[in-house]
Write an enzyme that holds these catalytic residues in place. Structure first.
Site, PDB file in Angstrom:
ATOM      1  N   PHE A  94     -26.596 -56.821 -15.682  1.00 33.52           N
ATOM      2  CA  PHE A  94     -26.536 -57.674 -16.861  1.00 33.52           C
ATOM      3  C   PHE A  94     -25.121 -58.249 -16.940  1.00 33.52           C
ATOM      4  O   PHE A  94     -24.160 -57.619 -16.516  1.00 33.52           O
ATOM      5  CB  PHE A  94     -26.867 -56.856 -18.113  1.00 33.52           C
ATOM      6  N   ASP A 165     -20.855 -48.030 -15.538  1.00 32.74           N
ATOM      7  CA  ASP A 165     -21.662 -48.749 -16.518  1.00 32.74           C
ATOM      8  C   ASP A 165     -22.990 -48.000 -16.599  1.00 32.74           C
ATOM      9  O   ASP A 165     -23.858 -48.136 -15.735  1.00 32.74           O
ATOM     10  CB  ASP A 165     -21.877 -50.212 -16.098  1.00 32.74           C
ATOM     11  N   HIS A 168     -27.920 -48.092 -18.788  1.00 33.79           N
ATOM     12  CA  HIS A 168     -29.345 -47.796 -18.548  1.00 33.79           C
ATOM     13  C   HIS A 168     -29.580 -46.309 -18.270  1.00 33.79           C
ATOM     14  O   HIS A 168     -30.673 -45.958 -17.849  1.00 33.79           O
ATOM     15  CB  HIS A 168     -29.845 -48.545 -17.302  1.00 33.79           C
ATOM     16  N   GLN A 191     -28.527 -50.897 -27.430  1.00 34.69           N
ATOM     17  CA  GLN A 191     -29.190 -52.140 -27.846  1.00 34.69           C
ATOM     18  C   GLN A 191     -30.698 -51.888 -27.961  1.00 34.69           C
ATOM     19  O   GLN A 191     -31.226 -50.921 -27.406  1.00 34.69           O
ATOM     20  CB  GLN A 191     -28.820 -53.234 -26.814  1.00 34.69           C
ATOM     21  N   LYS A 194     -32.920 -50.331 -25.214  1.00 38.59           N
ATOM     22  CA  LYS A 194     -32.403 -49.238 -24.401  1.00 38.59           C
ATOM     23  C   LYS A 194     -33.141 -47.919 -24.658  1.00 38.59           C
ATOM     24  O   LYS A 194     -33.921 -47.795 -25.599  1.00 38.59           O
ATOM     25  CB  LYS A 194     -30.895 -49.062 -24.658  1.00 38.59           C
ATOM     26  N   ARG A 223      -5.676 -47.847 -36.014  1.00 40.36           N
ATOM     27  CA  ARG A 223      -5.389 -46.769 -36.966  1.00 40.36           C
ATOM     28  C   ARG A 223      -5.865 -45.413 -36.448  1.00 40.36           C
ATOM     29  O   ARG A 223      -7.001 -45.283 -35.996  1.00 40.36           O
ATOM     30  CB  ARG A 223      -6.084 -47.062 -38.299  1.00 40.36           C
ATOM     31  N   TYR A 230      -2.407 -47.333 -43.665  1.00 38.50           N
ATOM     32  CA  TYR A 230      -2.380 -48.582 -42.887  1.00 38.50           C
ATOM     33  C   TYR A 230      -1.363 -48.541 -41.761  1.00 38.50           C
ATOM     34  O   TYR A 230      -0.499 -49.396 -41.631  1.00 38.50           O
ATOM     35  CB  TYR A 230      -2.169 -49.799 -43.809  1.00 38.50           C
ATOM     36  N   ARG A 240     -15.981 -50.191 -34.712  1.00 38.86           N
ATOM     37  CA  ARG A 240     -16.544 -48.991 -35.335  1.00 38.86           C
ATOM     38  C   ARG A 240     -18.049 -49.108 -35.540  1.00 38.86           C
ATOM     39  O   ARG A 240     -18.557 -50.132 -35.993  1.00 38.86           O
ATOM     40  CB  ARG A 240     -15.865 -48.722 -36.688  1.00 38.86           C
TER      41      ARG A 240
END
Ligand SMILES: Cc1ncc(COP(=O)(O)O)c(C=O)c1O
Length: 314
Positions: A94, A165, A168, A191, A194, A223, A230, A240
């Site tokens: 992909f 990767d 899959h 996704q 999957k 952070r 901060y 996130r």
């Protein structure tokens, strides 16, 4: 036998099961996340719990992120990829494997895949290596683990970093080793299609907890965990995962082993049936691939090929 497409009788009499598979476990998980009253990971516990469970299952330390593409980008950032560095990727994958390299400032260098397993062919590596080669990204195509023995040995010989990767390959095993047991970074995708999903989502699997804090900061606007003042320590972005996704993925992970075992047990039958169709050649199997979770039943219609001396059909 005539195919249903050509007027023959359909072999399959029932609809394919709906995907993503879900039941009351996902419903309860979502309600739990809603009622928690904290919908981002900084205030809640679902993503943190999912990371612990996913990391333990795969033999590494997991950092949940927004998607698999971001997991690849973040991993390359952690590896310190510099502009112009070359990253070897399989030509058959992909597009994210390649665009993540470009986003990180690198140059993707495509190589051929093995015609039986459809994973990066280690025999191609020497031909593309240059003094700028920094990383090689094997893709575990459709769940079949790439030849990690040969790729790992080549990379060690040439001081190149391996980054898997594993978009899959949830739960895949190669020569008794899980994805986290290879001692490299690995990127997963959650996704919608999957093997485990929250619609979107990803994870970067680290081989140990050593660089988790750095990875965490880089995925959270620089952070550190628990920061309330901060403190933006590193170059970064916001990758996130939400608490809703974390909760759903905990439910999905709970089903993975049973689903993988079922797909493995049925692959022999499916593969044999696919091979009866003229011109259709299903993905073969290296015997060192102990568990292929079968993200896809890959069976391109290409000129017939037979497994090499060691590979088998399943
Ligand atoms: C091999 C491969 N790598 C990376 C990705 C990227 O994952 P995502 O869609 O979660 O960004 C995918 C997704 O389909 C994939 O198939």
């Amino acid at each position: 036998m005539a195919l249903a497409l050509d007027g023959g009788h359909p072999v399959r009499r029932h609809d394919f099961p709906a995907w993503p598979y879900h039941d009351d476990t996902e419903r309860a998980a979502l309600i739990r996340a809603v009622d928690q009253g904290q919908w981002w990971r900084v205030g809640g516990s679902e993503v943190t719990s999912f990371e612990a469970e996913f990391g333990e299952y795969h033999g590494g330390t997991a950092l949940a992120v927004t998607n698999g593409t971001h997991a690849l980008e973040l991993g390359l950032e952690l590896l310190g990829l510099r502009p112009g560095d070359e990253v070897i990727v399989p030509a058959f994958t992909f597009i994210s494997t390649s665009i993540a390299v470009q986003r990180a400032g690198g140059v993707p260098v495509p190589v051929d895949v093995d015609p039986v397993t459809y994973c990066l062919d280690p025999a191609t590596l020497d031909a593309v290596r240059t003094p700028r080669t920094r990383v090689v990204i094997p893709v575990h195509m459709a769940g079949h683990v790439a030849d990690m023995d040969a790729i790992g040995a080549w990379a060690a010989r040439h001081d190149v970093v391996v980054f898997q990767d594993a978009a899959h390959a949830h739960g895949a095993v190669w020569s008794g080793r899980r994805i986290g047991d290879f001692g490299t970074l690995a990127a997963f995708s959650f996704q919608n299609g999957k093997l485990m999903t929250a619609g979107e989502g990803g994870a970067l699997l680290l081989p140990s907890a050593e660089r988790f804090d750095e990875a965490f900061a880089r995925h959270s606007c620089g952070r550190p965990m628990g920061d309330t003042t901060y403190e933006h320590r590193t170059p970064s972005s916001n990758y996130r995962m939400t608490e809703f996704a974390g909760a759903v993925l905990r439910a999905q992970l709970g089903r993975l082993a049973e689903q993988n075992a079922r797909r493995e047990s049925r692959w022999k039958t499916l593969s044999a049936a696919l091979r009866e169709i003229p011109g259709v050649v299903p993905q073969g199997r290296d015997p060192r691939c102990d568990l292929n979770p079968h993200y896809m039943a890959m069976a391109p219609s290409t000129p017939p090929r037979t497994p090499g001396p060691t590979a088998t059909w399943w």
